[in-house]
Design a protein around this motif. Structure first.
Motif, PDB file in Angstrom:
ATOM      1  N   ALA A 225       0.910  -1.125  -0.068  1.00  0.00           N
ATOM      2  CA  ALA A 225       0.010  -0.077   0.217  1.00  0.00           C
ATOM      3  C   ALA A 225       0.806   1.271  -0.103  1.00  0.00           C
ATOM      4  O   ALA A 225       0.646   2.229  -0.846  1.00  0.00           O
ATOM      5  CB  ALA A 225      -1.060  -0.142   1.207  1.00  0.00           C
ATOM      6  N   ARG A 226       1.759   1.323   0.904  1.00  0.00           N
ATOM      7  CA  ARG A 226       2.482   2.473   0.895  1.00  0.00           C
ATOM      8  C   ARG A 226       3.362   2.478  -0.558  1.00  0.00           C
ATOM      9  O   ARG A 226       3.598   3.834  -0.722  1.00  0.00           O
ATOM     10  CB  ARG A 226       3.772   2.424   2.242  1.00  0.00           C
ATOM     11  N   TYR A 227       3.832   1.591  -0.935  1.00  0.00           N
ATOM     12  CA  TYR A 227       4.587   1.707  -2.052  1.00  0.00           C
ATOM     13  C   TYR A 227       3.697   2.196  -3.308  1.00  0.00           C
ATOM     14  O   TYR A 227       4.000   3.281  -4.184  1.00  0.00           O
ATOM     15  CB  TYR A 227       5.178   0.231  -2.657  1.00  0.00           C
ATOM     16  N   LEU A 228       2.551   1.863  -3.354  1.00  0.00           N
ATOM     17  CA  LEU A 228       1.357   2.376  -4.321  1.00  0.00           C
ATOM     18  C   LEU A 228       1.287   3.792  -4.186  1.00  0.00           C
ATOM     19  O   LEU A 228       0.957   4.512  -5.089  1.00  0.00           O
ATOM     20  CB  LEU A 228       0.261   1.670  -4.379  1.00  0.00           C
ATOM     21  N   GLU A 229       1.273   4.408  -3.065  1.00  0.00           N
ATOM     22  CA  GLU A 229       0.855   5.653  -2.739  1.00  0.00           C
ATOM     23  C   GLU A 229       2.099   6.589  -3.257  1.00  0.00           C
ATOM     24  O   GLU A 229       2.073   7.328  -3.856  1.00  0.00           O
ATOM     25  CB  GLU A 229       0.915   6.113  -1.252  1.00  0.00           C
ATOM     26  N   GLU A 230       3.387   6.102  -3.351  1.00  0.00           N
ATOM     27  CA  GLU A 230       4.545   6.495  -3.641  1.00  0.00           C
ATOM     28  C   GLU A 230       4.396   6.542  -5.154  1.00  0.00           C
ATOM     29  O   GLU A 230       4.785   7.620  -6.081  1.00  0.00           O
ATOM     30  CB  GLU A 230       5.930   5.938  -3.203  1.00  0.00           C
ATOM     31  N   LEU A 231       4.054   5.204  -5.668  1.00  0.00           N
ATOM     32  CA  LEU A 231       4.218   5.327  -7.136  1.00  0.00           C
ATOM     33  C   LEU A 231       3.077   6.141  -7.825  1.00  0.00           C
ATOM     34  O   LEU A 231       3.452   6.825  -8.823  1.00  0.00           O
ATOM     35  CB  LEU A 231       3.839   3.849  -7.638  1.00  0.00           C
ATOM     36  N   ALA A 232       1.866   6.258  -7.175  1.00  0.00           N
ATOM     37  CA  ALA A 232       1.070   7.326  -7.522  1.00  0.00           C
ATOM     38  C   ALA A 232       1.542   8.623  -7.654  1.00  0.00           C
ATOM     39  O   ALA A 232       1.285   9.509  -8.628  1.00  0.00           O
ATOM     40  CB  ALA A 232      -0.230   7.183  -6.610  1.00  0.00           C
ATOM     41  N   GLY A 233       2.277   8.834  -6.509  1.00  0.00           N
ATOM     42  CA  GLY A 233       2.685  10.456  -6.564  1.00  0.00           C
ATOM     43  C   GLY A 233       3.650  10.715  -7.723  1.00  0.00           C
ATOM     44  O   GLY A 233       3.569  11.576  -8.275  1.00  0.00           O
ATOM     45  N   LEU A 234       4.613   9.750  -7.747  1.00  0.00           N
ATOM     46  CA  LEU A 234       5.420   9.814  -9.107  1.00  0.00           C
ATOM     47  C   LEU A 234       4.865   9.772 -10.242  1.00  0.00           C
ATOM     48  O   LEU A 234       5.304  10.703 -11.200  1.00  0.00           O
ATOM     49  CB  LEU A 234       6.554   8.847  -8.875  1.00  0.00           C
ATOM     50  N   TYR A 235       3.937   9.097 -10.663  1.00  0.00           N
ATOM     51  CA  TYR A 235       3.012   8.970 -11.900  1.00  0.00           C
ATOM     52  C   TYR A 235       2.465  10.652 -11.892  1.00  0.00           C
ATOM     53  O   TYR A 235       2.493  11.054 -12.896  1.00  0.00           O
ATOM     54  CB  TYR A 235       2.149   7.960 -11.760  1.00  0.00           C
ATOM     55  N   HIS A 236       1.831  10.911 -10.928  1.00  0.00           N
ATOM     56  CA  HIS A 236       1.041  12.220 -10.965  1.00  0.00           C
ATOM     57  C   HIS A 236       1.891  13.416 -11.390  1.00  0.00           C
ATOM     58  O   HIS A 236       1.530  14.222 -12.399  1.00  0.00           O
ATOM     59  CB  HIS A 236       0.327  12.640  -9.772  1.00  0.00           C
ATOM     60  N   ARG A 237       3.264  13.425 -10.810  1.00  0.00           N
ATOM     61  CA  ARG A 237       4.090  14.342 -11.234  1.00  0.00           C
ATOM     62  C   ARG A 237       4.856  14.165 -12.775  1.00  0.00           C
ATOM     63  O   ARG A 237       4.899  15.313 -13.384  1.00  0.00           O
ATOM     64  CB  ARG A 237       5.297  14.444 -10.293  1.00  0.00           C
TER      65      ARG A 237
END
Length: 556
Positions: A496-508
């Protein structure tokens, strides 16, 4: 060029170095021992290794000297752009853009298999969780164990384990008679018997029993109790199964406790009888004071356990536990994992001692994971059960996705308080919305690209050179290793914590790099290549959410 390929390259470099520096006793190194980390500061490269710090002393050299020797050799590896030695002996590696970008195509082509690994291959596991008594609806505590247990099962299976998820149905013993008596009393319009089960759900079950057996009250007293108990039990178990399925939790086996008590037609012995005799044959059962005991203190328990008391012919719950444990072994499951509630701390030592008495290694063959309590701000007690917060009410109120994600987002041993209003918000401060929205955005980008004529007919990974692309690719590379690590530690919250980091990188990345050209600008190779990266990110988000039992919406 992924961490596994780098590890293999590093092993090929270190092996001759170790043989040269320590010919009398070469180090037994494997690629799995040579882990890489992703530097938090991207200026330090794509990957970093502290292997020189670990091996310098046994190889009789200084960390920086060994690090430099590794760096000089690693710099000549295909796909590596540069290698630097930093600090006391860290090796920082920067990949060639094309080597890093090639991952996007690898992920898209792997699809749902990306992230799957074989680190748990050959490990035969029985994972038991929830196992609530079939005498009432599942409550908030069961909800947390269901989310955690199912997610643990998913990451273990994704890592190659031969795993069965099992629900132990406690359908024998005094509590079932109390349950039947409670339903029968409700059917007769009488008060709940002392020690019985209260709540309107009992009245619902009584109405169901009367509907199925209108002649219930014409039967003998014994038949009335038996009929009410069995019909209500079957109905309640069906409701439990339906609640779990609605929560996207699947069990391979529902194991009835009654199977342990049933007498074999040929031998006249039950599985409990057999279990006691098997433990006796191994020298762990003794008779004292007219009672039958298992010497569990020999395996670290704080006291020996009674399996049959001196004043009774009925076995204790511990005897059933022993038979159930041996049943798991007999069915071929070498490793047993129990996920128990916060009120079961006392079971840890006795279960481990039981494993030892059964001939297993208590340190390797059994794990007992204790989950902590969860509370929900503003939640009301169930109208049906009266004294609990029901799983069905939580799912209806918060939603299965938000509830599952939130419960899997924290370690099992941490107390947890959920804020339903936050989990219902469609904003970025709601973690599950943030991740699901990132996935929906990848689908929307692909949809818009198709309408604009951008496809994946071309792939030029060297064009993925923007800093946001390097960061995104670095995170995507981590996914398989993270799945394996989560399986090893039984900690799905890391996903879950990884997915949140990945989502942030994708949005940027989305805010900076376009997949479709502006206006009438021509479609170029970079647009088609970025579509690969977009789709790769969507695939990893989808795979990660699936490991948590959470859906990946295409529109939000």
């Amino acid at each position: 060029m992924n961490p596994e390929a780098l590890a293999a390259a590093l092993l090929a470099i270190l092996t001759p170095i170790a043989e040269r520096r320590r010919p009398e006793e070469p180090l037994a190194l494997e690629a799995a021992d040579l882990a890489f980390d992703r530097p938090k500061n991207r200026d330090h490269g794509d990957w970093a290794s502290n292997v020189a710090l670990k091996l310098a002393k046994p190889l009789g050299t200084s960390p920086r000297e060994l690090a430099q020797e590794i760096a000089d050799a690693l710099a000549a590896t295909d796909g590596v752009a540069s290698v630097e030695v930093a600090g006391p002996g860290f090796v920082n590696i920067r990949l060639e853009t094309a080597a890093a970008g090639a991952l996007a195509r690898t992920i898209v082509e792997a699809g749902a298999d990306y992230g799957r690994n074989d680190t748990q291959a050959g490990n035969s596991i029985n994972l038991e969780f929830v196992s609530a008594n079939p005498t009432g609806p599942l409550h908030i505590g069961h909800t947390r164990w269901a989310a955690l247990g199912d997610s643990i099962a998913r990451v273990l299976k994704a890592s190659g384990a031969d795993l069965v998820s099992e629900y132990y149905v406690n359908d024998a013993g005094a509590q079932m008679d109390k349950f039947g008596a409670s339903v029968l009393a409700a059917a007769k319009g009488e008060p709940t018997p002392e020690g019985g089960y209260p709540g309107p759900y009992i009245a619902d079950l009584a109405a169901y029993v009367l509907e199925r057996r209108p002649d219930l009250l014409e039967l003998s007293d014994e038949e009335q109790l038996s009929t009410a108990r069995e019909l209500a039990y079957a109905k309640q178990l069906d409701e439990i199964k339906a609640s779990l399925e609605a929560f996207n939790v699947h069990f391979d086996v529902f194991f009835s406790e009654r199977m342990l008590h049933a007498k074999n037609a040929e031998t006249g012995a039950s599985l409990i009888d057999d279990a006691v005799e098997r433990l006796r044959a191994q020298g762990h059962v003794f008779d004292e004071g007219g009672a039958v005991w298992v010497r569990t203190t020999a395996f670290g328990d704080d006291k020996d356990r009674v399996v049959r008391r001196s004043d009774s012919e009925i076995y204790t719950y511990f005897a059933a536990d022993a038979a159930y444990y041996l049943s798991k072994s007999d069915r071929g499951y070498r490793h047993k994992i129990y996920l128990l509630g916060a009120d079961h701390h006392g079971y840890v030592h006795r279960l481990k001692a039981l494993a030892g008495a059964a001939g297993d290694d208590p340190q390797k063959d059994i794990e007992v994971l204790i989950g902590q309590l969860v509370s929900v701000n503003g939640a009301r007690l169930s109208k049906r059960a009266g004294n609990v917060i029901e799983m069905d009410d939580l799912v209806s109120w918060i939603g299965a996705d938000a509830l599952r994600y939130s419960l899997a987002r924290y370690p099992a041993d941490s107390p947890l308080a959920l804020d339903p209003e936050q989990l219902r918000r469609r904003t970025n401060d709601n973690p599950v919305f943030y991740v699901q929205y990132a996935h929906a955005r990848t689908v929307n980008v692909a949809r818009n690209a198709a309408e604009a004529g951008v496809d994946r007919s071309e792939f030029a990974p060297e064009l993925l050179a923007h800093e946001t692309e390097a960061a995104l690719l670095g995170a995507l590379q981590e996914f398989p290793r993270l799945v394996a690590f989560s399986a090893e530690l039984r900690e799905p919250h890391r996903i879950a914590r990884y997915l949140e980091e990945l989502a942030g990188l994708y949005h940027r990345w989305y805010d900076t790099c376009r997949v479709t050209p502006l206006g009438d600008a021509p479609i170029e190779a970079v647009h088609r290549t970025r579509l690969w990266l977009n789709d790769a990110t969507g695939q990893v988000l989808r795979n990660g959410l699936d490991l948590l039992g959470v859906s990946a919406p295409e529109r939000m």
